[in-house]
Design a protein around this motif. Structure first.
Motif, PDB file in Angstrom:
ATOM      1  N   ALA A   1      38.864  55.148  37.992  1.00 42.26           N
ATOM      2  CA  ALA A   1      37.965  53.997  38.146  1.00 42.26           C
ATOM      3  C   ALA A   1      36.701  54.448  38.869  1.00 42.26           C
ATOM      4  O   ALA A   1      36.659  55.532  39.445  1.00 42.26           O
ATOM      5  N   VAL A   2      35.698  53.598  38.827  1.00 40.66           N
ATOM      6  CA  VAL A   2      34.498  53.848  39.645  1.00 40.66           C
ATOM      7  C   VAL A   2      34.324  52.655  40.571  1.00 40.66           C
ATOM      8  O   VAL A   2      34.411  51.498  40.139  1.00 40.66           O
ATOM      9  N   ARG A   3      34.139  52.971  41.860  1.00 37.59           N
ATOM     10  CA  ARG A   3      33.893  51.892  42.836  1.00 37.59           C
ATOM     11  C   ARG A   3      32.378  51.692  42.979  1.00 37.59           C
ATOM     12  O   ARG A   3      31.642  52.657  43.221  1.00 37.59           O
ATOM     13  N   PHE A   4      31.959  50.465  42.786  1.00 34.12           N
ATOM     14  CA  PHE A   4      30.540  50.120  42.911  1.00 34.12           C
ATOM     15  C   PHE A   4      30.358  49.147  44.074  1.00 34.12           C
ATOM     16  O   PHE A   4      31.235  48.317  44.333  1.00 34.12           O
ATOM     17  N   GLU A   5      29.219  49.240  44.723  1.00 37.54           N
ATOM     18  CA  GLU A   5      28.844  48.202  45.686  1.00 37.54           C
ATOM     19  C   GLU A   5      27.839  47.273  45.009  1.00 37.54           C
ATOM     20  O   GLU A   5      26.884  47.754  44.368  1.00 37.54           O
ATOM     21  N   ARG A   6      28.075  46.004  45.119  1.00 33.84           N
ATOM     22  CA  ARG A   6      27.130  45.013  44.590  1.00 33.84           C
ATOM     23  C   ARG A   6      25.823  45.136  45.369  1.00 33.84           C
ATOM     24  O   ARG A   6      25.838  45.278  46.594  1.00 33.84           O
ATOM     25  N   THR A   7      24.711  45.137  44.687  1.00 33.73           N
ATOM     26  CA  THR A   7      23.416  45.219  45.374  1.00 33.73           C
ATOM     27  C   THR A   7      22.623  43.935  45.138  1.00 33.73           C
ATOM     28  O   THR A   7      22.962  43.123  44.262  1.00 33.73           O
ATOM     29  N   ALA A   8      21.575  43.789  45.928  1.00 33.43           N
ATOM     30  CA  ALA A   8      20.682  42.629  45.776  1.00 33.43           C
ATOM     31  C   ALA A   8      19.250  43.139  45.863  1.00 33.43           C
ATOM     32  O   ALA A   8      18.991  44.131  46.568  1.00 33.43           O
TER      33      ALA A   8
ATOM     34  N   VAL B   1      29.552  54.102  44.468  1.00 37.42           N
ATOM     35  CA  VAL B   1      29.785  54.665  45.810  1.00 37.42           C
ATOM     36  C   VAL B   1      30.899  55.701  45.805  1.00 37.42           C
ATOM     37  O   VAL B   1      30.948  56.558  46.679  1.00 37.42           O
ATOM     38  N   GLU B   2      31.818  55.611  44.828  1.00 41.08           N
ATOM     39  CA  GLU B   2      32.905  56.603  44.780  1.00 41.08           C
ATOM     40  C   GLU B   2      33.534  56.599  43.389  1.00 41.08           C
ATOM     41  O   GLU B   2      33.645  55.535  42.760  1.00 41.08           O
ATOM     42  N   ILE B   3      33.930  57.792  42.946  1.00 40.36           N
ATOM     43  CA  ILE B   3      34.721  57.854  41.714  1.00 40.36           C
ATOM     44  C   ILE B   3      36.166  58.041  42.166  1.00 40.36           C
ATOM     45  O   ILE B   3      36.479  58.946  42.955  1.00 40.36           O
ATOM     46  N   LEU B   4      37.014  57.138  41.750  1.00 41.65           N
ATOM     47  CA  LEU B   4      38.397  57.129  42.234  1.00 41.65           C
ATOM     48  C   LEU B   4      39.283  57.905  41.270  1.00 41.65           C
ATOM     49  O   LEU B   4      39.095  57.816  40.042  1.00 41.65           O
TER      50      LEU B   4
ATOM     51  N   GLU C   1      29.833  44.066  49.247  1.00 33.90           N
ATOM     52  CA  GLU C   1      30.838  43.555  48.295  1.00 33.90           C
ATOM     53  C   GLU C   1      31.101  44.676  47.275  1.00 33.90           C
ATOM     54  O   GLU C   1      30.133  45.314  46.821  1.00 33.90           O
ATOM     55  N   PHE C   2      32.362  44.924  46.941  1.00 38.61           N
ATOM     56  CA  PHE C   2      32.666  46.068  46.070  1.00 38.61           C
ATOM     57  C   PHE C   2      33.395  45.626  44.808  1.00 38.61           C
ATOM     58  O   PHE C   2      34.093  44.611  44.806  1.00 38.61           O
ATOM     59  N   GLU C   3      33.228  46.425  43.750  1.00 37.67           N
ATOM     60  CA  GLU C   3      33.955  46.146  42.502  1.00 37.67           C
ATOM     61  C   GLU C   3      34.404  47.483  41.913  1.00 37.67           C
ATOM     62  O   GLU C   3      33.604  48.422  41.806  1.00 37.67           O
ATOM     63  N   ASP C   4      35.686  47.578  41.544  1.00 37.34           N
ATOM     64  CA  ASP C   4      36.182  48.790  40.880  1.00 37.34           C
ATOM     65  C   ASP C   4      36.207  48.535  39.372  1.00 37.34           C
ATOM     66  O   ASP C   4      36.770  47.543  38.914  1.00 37.34           O
ATOM     67  N   VAL C   5      35.578  49.434  38.630  1.00 37.44           N
ATOM     68  CA  VAL C   5      35.616  49.319  37.165  1.00 37.44           C
ATOM     69  C   VAL C   5      36.533  50.415  36.643  1.00 37.44           C
ATOM     70  O   VAL C   5      36.286  51.617  36.873  1.00 37.44           O
TER      71      VAL C   5
END
Ligand code: NAP
Length: 455
Positions: A290-297, A278-281, A309-313
């Protein structure tokens, strides 16, 4: 019945050469002369500049392509751009009874998310061009990165992940130019996160390429058990296509619990799923952090929905590997939505009707999908259409003089096959001075100098 005499094929990658092969096979008269035009002084397109340097077996396909280009009915004419700033399609129509455009898909797709232009956010296709020694490649990659995020789970993502963790010994035997070899061999990359927005059963990579990630010396490959478990196909893979079933089985073999303490030490390729970027930080200085990802289903229809739900890698380098995209060729129609030239079985359509003498094959015809071999039936279909039109095409008057005269006008300096052989010889000499096998010349000046010396 008048015979088809002159055909041009624009592009000498696999789709172009398979088109030539089909023309030679299907020509009933043996009077056909085929000119193969390429904007580069080197043939083979993505086999030379896209297939990863450590995939020597696939690269050896060049031997087969070479055989076709060395047929006496075929003439390679390199260093001739077609379209913007080069020879116009209309001009080619005046020179040849038929022209087949096999120009591929020359650029990368974008993500369209904030931060995409930060320092350290790059397209995988640019990175591939650089380590493949393409003379137009850009450089300036953040080679000091320890953590890299690769977005997308296709074969290009697998290629770049593998190249990032290859060691000096493995790269030394390739034909990579020395600069990227040195940079990659000594680079400090520890972790490559390869991230898919959908599930493992929907990943685009092929099993052979995926499996190879588990065989890299000194590298551990991991997948997250919790993410594999989110894929409804995991419990019931019976309905899946065989390739997806095999991929799942390979990934299950690498699965581990979400426990940082269980992380292997050393270099690692971590395959992640159900995470949508969703965004490159960035840092204050404008570099990727970092890269911000949204968890998908899974949405039950092959797609995914966001979960909020989000996770920054954490990463200092992002490689966007979300597919190639065709670019318009000035003077040819183009469908921006699909990135292809509108066509019917390879016949170019202008305003919905077939344009006499104009054809397409390969990625510019069908989009950037499939492996190299997919181009063979694709080219065959186009040539079958062309041959069905042959009588009408042969009746169309074309300029009397050798097309090479016109292609050399306006300060252009075409590189003939002998020039390419000169480049090959110069690359072999360069290799021997570096105590390696052949080593690619990565710049225009060097390529053209080598071509001139032997032409
Ligand atoms: P690809 O196979 O089309 O894979 C693109 C990947 O990017 C997919 O995982 C796709 O996910 C993802 N993606 C697309 N848009 C996205 C977005 N906005 N956000 C996040 N992810 C996104 O493309 P490729 O890897 O560039 O390969 C191109 C072709 O070359 C393929 O046919 C490939 O097999 C071939 N190739 C073959 C080899 C080989 O045989 N060794 C090597 C290199 C390339 P979705 O599925 O969800 O869209």
């Amino acid at each position: 019945m008048s015979a088809l005499q002159r055909v041009a094929v624009v592009g000498s990658g696999p789709s172009g050469v398979y088109t030539v092969q089909a023309l030679l096979d299907q020509d009933p008269t043996s009077t056909l002369a085929v000119d193969v035009l390429d904007r580069l002084p080197c043939p083979y397109g993505l086999v030379r500049y896209g297939v990863a340097p450590d995939h020597e077996k696939i690269k050896s396909l060049q031997t087969n392509l070479r055989r076709v280009l060395e047929d006496p009915r075929v003439r390679f004419i390199g260093n001739v751009p077609v379209g913007e700033g080069g020879v116009a399609p209309e001009e080619l129509r005046q020179l040849y009874h038929a022209v087949v455009y096999c120009v591929g898909a020359a650029t990368d797709r974008r993500l369209g998310i904030p931060g995409e232009d930060l320092d350290g956010s790059c397209s995988a296709t640019d990175f591939v061009s650089w380590y493949s020694g393409h003379p137009d490649a850009r450089d300036g990659f953040p080679l000091t990165a320890r953590s890299v995020v690769v977005i997308g789970v296709g074969n290009v993502a697998v290629d770049v992940a593998r190249m990032l963790v290859r060691g000096a010994a493995e790269l030394h035997t390739t034909d990579m130019p020395q600069t990227p070899l040195d940079a990659l061999a000594t680079g400090p990359v520890r972790t490559v996160h390869v991230v898919g927005r959908r599930g493992p059963s929907q990943a685009k990579f092929t099993t052979k390429e995926l499996r190879e990630l588990g065989t890299l010396p000194g590298v551990r490959t991991t997948a997250h058990a919790s993410e594999l478990a989110r894929d409804p196909a995991l419990g019931d893979p019976g309905e899946l296509p065989a390739a997806a079933r095999r991929n799942l089985a390979v990934l299950e073999g690498w699965s581990r619990p979400d426990d940082p303490a269980a992380l292997p030490s050393g270099s690692r390729i971590d395959l992640r799923f159900f995470l949508r970027p969703v965004e490159i930080l960035g840092t204050e200085g404008g570099a990727v952090r970092a890269v911000r990802f949204e968890r998908t289903a899974p949405d039950g229809h092959g797609g995914v929905t966001g979960t909020g739900e989000f996770e920054d890698v954490e990463a200092q380098w992002v490689l966007r590997s979300v597919g190639y995209r065709g670019v318009p060729l000035t003077g040819l129609p183009f469908d921006a939505a699909s990135g292809t030239v509108p066509n019917e079985s390879g016949r170019v359509l202008r305003d919905g009707a077939p344009s006499p003498g104009e054809y397409v094959a390969g990625w510019i015809k069908r989009g950037p999908t499939g492996v190299i071999g997919t181009n063979r039936p694709c080219a065959k279909e186009t040539v079958t259409a062309l041959m069905a039109d042959a009588e009408a095409l042969a009746a169309r008057p074309v300029a009397g003089q050798d097309p090479l005269v016109r292609l050399s006008a306006g300060g252009r300096h075409p590189v003939p096959w002998s020039g390419w052989l000169g480049i090959e010889a110069a690359e072999a000499r360069l290799g021997s001075t570096l105590a390696r096998t052949t080593v690619k010349i990565p710049d225009w000046d060097g390529l053209l100098r080598a071509a001139r010396q032997s032409a």
